[in-house]
Design an enzyme around this catalytic site. Sequence first.
Site, PDB file in Angstrom:
ATOM      1  N   HIS A   1     -14.398   4.333 -10.890  1.00 26.83           N
ATOM      2  CA  HIS A   1     -13.920   5.657 -11.762  1.00 26.83           C
ATOM      3  C   HIS A   1     -15.342   6.556 -11.954  1.00 26.83           C
ATOM      4  O   HIS A   1     -16.420   5.940 -12.493  1.00 26.83           O
ATOM      5  CB  HIS A   1     -13.379   5.297 -13.011  1.00 26.83           C
ATOM      6  CG  HIS A   1     -11.905   4.746 -13.030  1.00 26.83           C
ATOM      7  ND1 HIS A   1     -10.852   5.205 -12.209  1.00 26.83           N
ATOM      8  CD2 HIS A   1     -11.385   3.454 -13.418  1.00 26.83           C
ATOM      9  CE1 HIS A   1     -10.000   4.615 -12.303  1.00 26.83           C
ATOM     10  NE2 HIS A   1     -10.081   3.558 -13.075  1.00 26.83           N
TER      11      HIS A   1
ATOM     12  N   CYS B   1     -13.482   9.738  -7.375  1.00 29.87           N
ATOM     13  CA  CYS B   1     -12.576  10.773  -7.396  1.00 29.87           C
ATOM     14  C   CYS B   1     -13.533  12.112  -7.572  1.00 29.87           C
ATOM     15  O   CYS B   1     -14.577  12.084  -8.257  1.00 29.87           O
ATOM     16  CB  CYS B   1     -11.584  10.727  -8.404  1.00 29.87           C
ATOM     17  SG  CYS B   1     -10.490   9.693  -8.116  1.00 29.87           S
TER      18      CYS B   1
END
Length: 270
Positions: free
Chosen positions: A154, A226
């Site tokens: 993440h 991401c």
Amino acid sequence: MSAAAVPAHARVRVPRHSAGSVAAGVFGELLITVGVLLGLFVVWQLWWTDVVAVREQHQVLQALDWEAPPPAPEAPAGVEPAAPVERRDPPPVDEEPAFAEVFAQLYIPRFGSDYVAPVAEGIDRQQVLDVLGVGHYPGTAMPGELGNFATAGHRTTFGRPYHLVADLVEGDPVVVRTAATWYVYRVVSHEIVMPWQTEVISPVPGLRAGDPIPELTQRLMTMTACHPMFSARERYIVHAELDFWMPVSAGVPAVLTDAGVDVVGVEGGD
């Protein structure tokens, strides 16, 4: 005095609210409530998940109970201590572990002296990335193996282990420790791709599904996260190549000690 005796100009008139104004008031209160709930959700998502995940990942690292690297031997006064031997012959490679098993620790000096993240098998969000830290793409190379040791993490929320991935520069060390071995990679490139461009984690980055795989000559590591921040529209990719390895029994790599990195299990570390 009766109501009839009160002068007309002194009487208080109670305003009558139409059904539309009442509905608008109720709708406005609902919007305020929804706004408060959304605000609380954002606080939970961006702050509280980090607090919980960092605590859980710290516990995971402590539970590994691996043997601590020996401290560097003290050198005589005025003499520089000898650095641990950096090996560039083929390194030992562990078997791929079971799903969700934590098998490595990740140190990145660029991310701070106190940065360390667990590395677990799999990239399932709920069972691995949200709770254990960095995930290893099943079927890709293991640390030190020929091919591409591909990982995901993440950039925001849940401990955000790859929060600063875009800050890495060419040559930065990315250090993976297993129970018995240190693997020191060096950053070689960055790129931004779409989520379906899975060729970035191929044994040779860029190979598409069905392409013949050539003889593997490089020991690579790929970090995926991401992109942009707070979005999953694209993926930020960092590729690194193995520089050297050394057994944990030989001490701590100089790229960590020179940067003042706190190594788990070493006095002064976690």
